[in-house]
Design an enzyme around this catalytic site. Structure first.
Site, short mmCIF file in Angstrom:
data_model
loop_
_atom_site.label_atom_id
_atom_site.label_comp_id
_atom_site.label_asym_id
_atom_site.label_seq_id
_atom_site.Cartn_x
_atom_site.Cartn_y
_atom_site.Cartn_z
N GLN A 1 67.95 41.82 -101.31
CA GLN A 1 67.68 41.69 -102.74
C GLN A 1 68.96 41.57 -103.58
O GLN A 1 69.01 40.81 -104.55
CB GLN A 1 66.88 42.89 -103.23
CG GLN A 1 66.64 42.96 -104.73
CD GLN A 1 65.70 41.89 -105.24
OE1 GLN A 1 64.49 42.00 -105.13
NE2 GLN A 1 66.26 40.82 -105.80
N GLU B 1 65.89 30.55 -107.35
CA GLU B 1 64.90 31.13 -108.27
C GLU B 1 65.57 31.33 -109.62
O GLU B 1 65.92 32.44 -110.03
CB GLU B 1 64.36 32.45 -107.73
CG GLU B 1 63.20 32.99 -108.56
CD GLU B 1 62.71 34.35 -108.11
OE1 GLU B 1 61.71 34.83 -108.68
OE2 GLU B 1 63.31 34.94 -107.18
N HIS C 1 55.98 41.29 -101.70
CA HIS C 1 56.95 42.38 -101.55
C HIS C 1 56.18 43.70 -101.48
O HIS C 1 55.98 44.37 -102.50
CB HIS C 1 57.93 42.38 -102.73
CG HIS C 1 58.80 41.18 -102.79
ND1 HIS C 1 60.11 41.18 -102.35
CD2 HIS C 1 58.56 39.91 -103.23
CE1 HIS C 1 60.63 39.97 -102.52
NE2 HIS C 1 59.70 39.18 -103.06
N HIS D 1 54.16 35.19 -99.05
CA HIS D 1 55.31 35.71 -99.79
C HIS D 1 54.85 36.85 -100.70
O HIS D 1 54.26 36.63 -101.75
CB HIS D 1 55.92 34.59 -100.64
CG HIS D 1 57.21 34.96 -101.33
ND1 HIS D 1 58.39 34.28 -101.14
CD2 HIS D 1 57.49 35.93 -102.24
CE1 HIS D 1 59.34 34.80 -101.89
NE2 HIS D 1 58.81 35.81 -102.58
N ASP E 1 53.43 37.13 -104.24
CA ASP E 1 54.75 37.61 -104.63
C ASP E 1 54.74 39.09 -105.02
O ASP E 1 55.24 39.92 -104.28
CB ASP E 1 55.34 36.76 -105.76
CG ASP E 1 56.85 36.95 -105.90
OD1 ASP E 1 57.45 37.65 -105.07
OD2 ASP E 1 57.43 36.40 -106.85
N TRP F 1 58.53 43.41 -111.47
CA TRP F 1 58.62 42.01 -111.86
C TRP F 1 57.31 41.49 -112.46
O TRP F 1 57.30 40.55 -113.25
CB TRP F 1 59.01 41.15 -110.66
CG TRP F 1 60.37 41.46 -110.17
CD1 TRP F 1 61.55 40.94 -110.60
CD2 TRP F 1 60.72 42.40 -109.13
NE1 TRP F 1 62.61 41.47 -109.91
CE2 TRP F 1 62.13 42.38 -108.99
CE3 TRP F 1 59.98 43.25 -108.30
CZ2 TRP F 1 62.81 43.17 -108.08
CZ3 TRP F 1 60.65 44.03 -107.39
CH2 TRP F 1 62.05 44.00 -107.29
N HIS G 1 64.53 33.48 -100.34
CA HIS G 1 64.41 33.15 -101.76
C HIS G 1 65.51 32.13 -102.06
O HIS G 1 66.66 32.34 -101.67
CB HIS G 1 64.64 34.39 -102.63
CG HIS G 1 63.55 35.42 -102.56
ND1 HIS G 1 63.10 35.94 -101.37
CD2 HIS G 1 62.84 36.02 -103.55
CE1 HIS G 1 62.15 36.82 -101.63
NE2 HIS G 1 61.97 36.90 -102.95
#
Length: 435
Positions: free
Chosen positions: A160, A221, A67, A65, A317, A323, A218
């Site tokens: 997203q 979350e 991005h 996982h 991640d 983030w 996802h």
């Protein structure tokens, strides 16, 4: 005499389970493990020979996982000063209009190189498809082929900004799969209403039925204990016969569920064969932002899920993005955070945790031979340590990373020296043997 492609001598074979097994010699021919013998028992010559010096030989690490489309964009166009999930999403929305194919490929390639150099052999990357031009996806589809000699890169169509809540969201998901995405993603808790979230889950399962692709979404979350889309995902997995083909990432709301509901959910998840991916690096800083004290840890129930027989994996991640401003693409860093936050520091728990970045995520990716064993593809890493627990503690150099029998990365371990009493003394960071 047969000349082999590669021999690795004097290596400790995963899984060690902390038992300090006798070292072995490993032979590779035609891109596969051809023989594994006790140290000194393997005869023959090879085009290349490596001396592991008693270090751990492990399957490659897996990042299930990440991005890559957002990797290395920290500070662009601004920094996330609040450190919250929502400001990260808003900042990324500001960055997306300036994406180009070259921009995405350049950053993602660099992040991939970071991961490969530290032992990762399989990466599953979410790619934001809430973009009418699908720029990031087109870039990563190109890059997937270009880095195939270094790593197995698989792409997940990730909405997203939601599917029902984003203009033409359903068609963009369909187009992403037509273009060649490997996996169907989702984000039901981000839809505007509970009903929309359920509708999104039903849409992605219908799309999986149409395309034959697996699912990796996802899910929940949030710190909201009423966010319960995971049960919907598990139920559809069972009803559609998708056991073993569905992954749910984050699931941080689970940390806020009452124990009676969590017990019920565990039974459904186990029956559904859903894999849970925890992303400790991000969630420990993104979650709990509405709490005063005590603050929630911000991670799903890793230890309890594992004990209940549910497949659990650990993801990186984010790598320097809106983030999470930190990170260096090290799955051992991510796992170290997980074992601390998840309180998995018992001796046997450390070895179970190591499977969360090797065998467990490989199984979630429907790979059966992610092992160092005769006949399997010769994909492996030699870490500068003696066993898996030491790998988590030291986060050591990946001395050699091998893909299909070819060394694709190598790192010289750092050397530290203490100057005391006019002498130089090497520091090894290993517990000294008692006299």
């Amino acid at each position: 005499m047969v000349i082999l492609d590669l021999i690795v001598r004097n290596a400790r074979l995963h899984p060690t389970q902390g038992a300090s097994p006798e070292p072995v010699d490993v032979a590779i021919a035609d891109g596969r493990f051809s023989a594994i013998r006790g140290r000194g028992e393997l005869k023959g010559e090879a085009a290349q020979e490596l001396d592991a010096e008693g270090s751990l030989i492990s399957p490659p690490l897996v990042d299930p996982h990440v991005h890559l489309d957002a990797a290395l964009t920290v500070g662009e166009p601004r920094f996330n000063e609040s450190g919250t999930l929502i400001e990260g999403i808003l900042t990324w929305a500001e960055r997306k209009p300036s994406l180009t194919v070259d921009d995405v490929k350049r950053r993602a390639r660099e992040a991939i190189h970071w991961e490969v150099a530290q032992g990762t052999g399989l990466i599953r990357s979410h790619v934001d498809v809430c973009d009418p031009s699908l720029t990031a996806l087109r870039a990563l589809l190109e890059l997937r082929d270009e880095v195939g000699d270094l790593v197995d890169l698989r792409l997940i169509a990730f909405p997203q900004d939601g599917i029902l809540s984003f203009p033409d969201g359903e068609e963009l998901m369909r187009e992403a799969m037509r273009l060649g995405c490997d996996v169907i993603g989702g984000i039901p808790h981000y839809e505007w209403t509970r009903e929309d979230g359920v509708a999104e889950v039903n849409f992605i399962f219908d799309l999986a039925g149409e395309t034959g692709r697996p699912i990796d979404l996802h899910c929940d979350e949030t710190d909201d204990p009423e966010s319960r889309f995971l049960e919907v995902v598990a139920a559809r997995s069972i009803r559609d016969g998708m056991q073993g083909r569905v992954v749910a990432g984050h699931t941080t709301a689970m940390a806020s569920y009452n124990d009676a509901y969590a017990f019920k959910l565990f039974q459904i998840l186990r029956r559904a064969g859903v894999t849970i991916v925890a992303n400790a690096l991000d969630n420990i800083v993104l979650q709990g932002r509405f709490d005063s004290y005590p603050k929630r840890r911000g991670m799903t129930r890793v230890k309890e899920l594992d004990a209940a027989g549910i497949n659990v994996a650990c993801g990186h991640d984010s790598i320097m993005d809106p983030w999470y401003p930190l990170g260096r693409g090290s799955m051992l860093d991510a796992l170290s955070m997980l074992v601390h936050v998840g309180q998995m520091t018992g001796r046997s728990e450390l070895f179970r945790a190591y499977e969360m970045i090797t065998g467990n995520p490989a199984r979630a990716a429907e790979i059966d031979d992610w092992e160092v064993k005769e006949g399997a593809p010769a994909n492996f890493v030699v870490f500068d340590c003696s066993d898996e627990a030491e790998a988590i503690r030291l986060r050591p150099a990946a001395r050699w990373v091998v893909r299909n029998g070819r060394v694709v990365a190598e790192t010289e371990p750092a050397a530290s020296v203490i100057h005391a009493d006019g002498k130089r003394q090497a520091v090894s960071f290993v517990k000294p043997i008692q006299a």
